[in-house]
Write a protein that holds these residues in place. Structure first.
Motif, PDB file in Angstrom:
ATOM      1  N   LYS A  58      16.785 -18.206   1.762  1.00  0.00           N
ATOM      2  CA  LYS A  58      17.580 -16.841   2.212  1.00  0.00           C
ATOM      3  C   LYS A  58      17.587 -15.935   0.862  1.00  0.00           C
ATOM      4  O   LYS A  58      17.214 -14.750   1.128  1.00  0.00           O
ATOM      5  N   GLU A  59      17.883 -16.552  -0.368  1.00  0.00           N
ATOM      6  CA  GLU A  59      17.906 -15.610  -1.331  1.00  0.00           C
ATOM      7  C   GLU A  59      16.548 -15.141  -1.687  1.00  0.00           C
ATOM      8  O   GLU A  59      16.606 -14.019  -2.007  1.00  0.00           O
ATOM      9  N   ILE A  60      15.557 -15.744  -1.758  1.00  0.00           N
ATOM     10  CA  ILE A  60      14.316 -15.452  -2.055  1.00  0.00           C
ATOM     11  C   ILE A  60      13.751 -14.401  -1.224  1.00  0.00           C
ATOM     12  O   ILE A  60      13.131 -13.340  -1.548  1.00  0.00           O
ATOM     13  N   ALA A  61      14.041 -14.559   0.268  1.00  0.00           N
ATOM     14  CA  ALA A  61      13.606 -13.542   1.273  1.00  0.00           C
ATOM     15  C   ALA A  61      14.219 -12.222   0.795  1.00  0.00           C
ATOM     16  O   ALA A  61      13.515 -11.129   0.757  1.00  0.00           O
ATOM     17  N   SER A  62      15.476 -12.054   0.374  1.00  0.00           N
ATOM     18  CA  SER A  62      16.213 -11.130  -0.203  1.00  0.00           C
ATOM     19  C   SER A  62      15.539 -10.505  -1.237  1.00  0.00           C
ATOM     20  O   SER A  62      15.404  -9.256  -1.260  1.00  0.00           O
ATOM     21  N   VAL A  63      15.271 -11.251  -2.213  1.00  0.00           N
ATOM     22  CA  VAL A  63      14.612 -11.012  -3.513  1.00  0.00           C
ATOM     23  C   VAL A  63      13.400 -10.391  -3.118  1.00  0.00           C
ATOM     24  O   VAL A  63      12.573  -9.286  -3.698  1.00  0.00           O
ATOM     25  N   SER A  64      12.670 -11.036  -2.534  1.00  0.00           N
ATOM     26  CA  SER A  64      11.225 -10.539  -2.027  1.00  0.00           C
ATOM     27  C   SER A  64      11.115  -9.300  -1.460  1.00  0.00           C
ATOM     28  O   SER A  64      10.107  -8.646  -1.871  1.00  0.00           O
ATOM     29  N   ARG A  65      11.886  -8.893  -0.601  1.00  0.00           N
ATOM     30  CA  ARG A  65      11.912  -7.435  -0.064  1.00  0.00           C
ATOM     31  C   ARG A  65      12.061  -6.363  -1.376  1.00  0.00           C
ATOM     32  O   ARG A  65      11.122  -5.639  -1.419  1.00  0.00           O
ATOM     33  N   GLU A  66      12.754  -6.648  -2.131  1.00  0.00           N
ATOM     34  CA  GLU A  66      13.081  -5.881  -3.424  1.00  0.00           C
ATOM     35  C   GLU A  66      11.657  -5.543  -4.225  1.00  0.00           C
ATOM     36  O   GLU A  66      11.239  -4.556  -4.241  1.00  0.00           O
ATOM     37  N   TYR A  67      11.059  -6.756  -4.396  1.00  0.00           N
ATOM     38  CA  TYR A  67      10.060  -6.776  -5.206  1.00  0.00           C
ATOM     39  C   TYR A  67       8.632  -6.263  -4.392  1.00  0.00           C
ATOM     40  O   TYR A  67       7.765  -5.598  -4.824  1.00  0.00           O
ATOM     41  N   THR A  68       8.615  -6.450  -3.071  1.00  0.00           N
ATOM     42  CA  THR A  68       7.496  -6.004  -2.319  1.00  0.00           C
ATOM     43  C   THR A  68       7.653  -4.419  -2.534  1.00  0.00           C
ATOM     44  O   THR A  68       6.540  -3.806  -2.525  1.00  0.00           O
ATOM     45  N   GLU A  69       8.887  -3.794  -2.265  1.00  0.00           N
ATOM     46  CA  GLU A  69       9.037  -2.479  -2.355  1.00  0.00           C
ATOM     47  C   GLU A  69       8.411  -1.770  -3.655  1.00  0.00           C
ATOM     48  O   GLU A  69       7.709  -1.113  -3.907  1.00  0.00           O
ATOM     49  N   ARG A  70       9.031  -2.503  -4.935  1.00  0.00           N
ATOM     50  CA  ARG A  70       8.447  -2.278  -6.162  1.00  0.00           C
ATOM     51  C   ARG A  70       7.091  -2.239  -6.338  1.00  0.00           C
ATOM     52  O   ARG A  70       6.448  -1.547  -6.995  1.00  0.00           O
ATOM     53  N   LEU A  71       6.530  -3.433  -5.714  1.00  0.00           N
ATOM     54  CA  LEU A  71       4.848  -3.642  -5.982  1.00  0.00           C
ATOM     55  C   LEU A  71       4.364  -2.451  -5.291  1.00  0.00           C
ATOM     56  O   LEU A  71       3.055  -2.087  -6.026  1.00  0.00           O
ATOM     57  N   GLN A  72       4.619  -2.043  -4.145  1.00  0.00           N
ATOM     58  CA  GLN A  72       3.999  -1.019  -3.337  1.00  0.00           C
ATOM     59  C   GLN A  72       3.984   0.079  -4.084  1.00  0.00           C
ATOM     60  O   GLN A  72       3.184   1.192  -4.028  1.00  0.00           O
ATOM     61  N   ASN A  73       5.042   0.507  -4.896  1.00  0.00           N
ATOM     62  CA  ASN A  73       5.178   1.775  -5.611  1.00  0.00           C
ATOM     63  C   ASN A  73       4.740   1.518  -7.244  1.00  0.00           C
ATOM     64  O   ASN A  73       4.959   2.639  -7.816  1.00  0.00           O
ATOM     65  N   ALA A  74       4.214   0.525  -7.651  1.00  0.00           N
ATOM     66  CA  ALA A  74       3.778   0.536  -8.875  1.00  0.00           C
ATOM     67  C   ALA A  74       2.332   1.511  -8.961  1.00  0.00           C
ATOM     68  O   ALA A  74       1.540   1.456  -8.249  1.00  0.00           O
ATOM     69  N   ASP A  75       2.114   2.189 -10.068  1.00  0.00           N
ATOM     70  CA  ASP A  75       1.137   2.973 -10.364  1.00  0.00           C
ATOM     71  C   ASP A  75      -0.270   2.552 -10.464  1.00  0.00           C
ATOM     72  O   ASP A  75      -1.167   2.882 -10.029  1.00  0.00           O
ATOM     73  N   ASP A  76      -0.129   1.314 -11.182  1.00  0.00           N
ATOM     74  CA  ASP A  76      -1.606   0.877 -11.521  1.00  0.00           C
ATOM     75  C   ASP A  76      -1.499  -0.771 -11.679  1.00  0.00           C
ATOM     76  O   ASP A  76      -0.403  -1.303 -11.291  1.00  0.00           O
ATOM     77  N   GLU A  77      -2.673  -1.329 -11.731  1.00  0.00           N
ATOM     78  CA  GLU A  77      -2.800  -2.777 -11.742  1.00  0.00           C
ATOM     79  C   GLU A  77      -1.931  -3.642 -12.817  1.00  0.00           C
ATOM     80  O   GLU A  77      -1.349  -4.582 -12.681  1.00  0.00           O
TER      81      GLU A  77
END
Length: 134
Positions: A58-77
């Motif tokens: 449950k906690e990982i799912a919550s954290v995963s959503r945050e990181y997924t958004e940050r990953l999508q907004n990352a500028d480069d590799e």
């Protein structure tokens, strides 16, 4: 039910993210043992261990959503790799704080994919119990 499936998907994806660095840290003998365990995951986990898995998931799912958004907004590799490494560290910390080893968390994740009864046991631990008024 869809929310629960999403939770386990996030947890299993996170487990996949965590498994490579965790495996890289092990010596050859324990790496072989982990691979053997991954090939045939155990299904005889205690309720206490499964509850720890459910809570960490449950906690990982919550954290995963945050990181997924940050990953999508990352500028480069390079930025994406930094986000992945940070996510990995946080998720490993969540698993370890739950009282499980990463290898045990991953083994449970693999086992629930292959064992519908085990999946039901874990789902029962994740879903809030609703009062039954009849």
């Amino acid at each position: 039910m869809q929310r629960l499936t999403a939770l386990f998907t996030a947890a299993l994806l996170s487990a996949g993210i965590m498994s490579a660095p965790a495996m890289a840290q092990e010596d050859a003998a324990s790496s072989e043992a982990a691979q053997a365990q991954a090939a045939a995951p155990a299904t005889d986990f205690s309720d206490e261990t499964l509850q720890k898995f459910a809570d960490a998931s449950k906690e990982i799912a919550s954290v995963s959503r945050e990181y997924t958004e940050r990953l999508q907004n990352a500028d480069d590799e390079a930025a994406k790799q930094e986000v992945r490494m940070e996510a990995n560290e946080d998720m490993v910390g969540i698993v370890e704080d739950s009282g499980l080893e990463v290898s045990t968390f991953n083994a449970i994740g693999q086992a629930i994919q292959q064992d519908p009864e085990l999946m039901k046991r874990v789902q029962a631990m994740v879903e809030p119990q609703e009062p039954q008024d009849k």
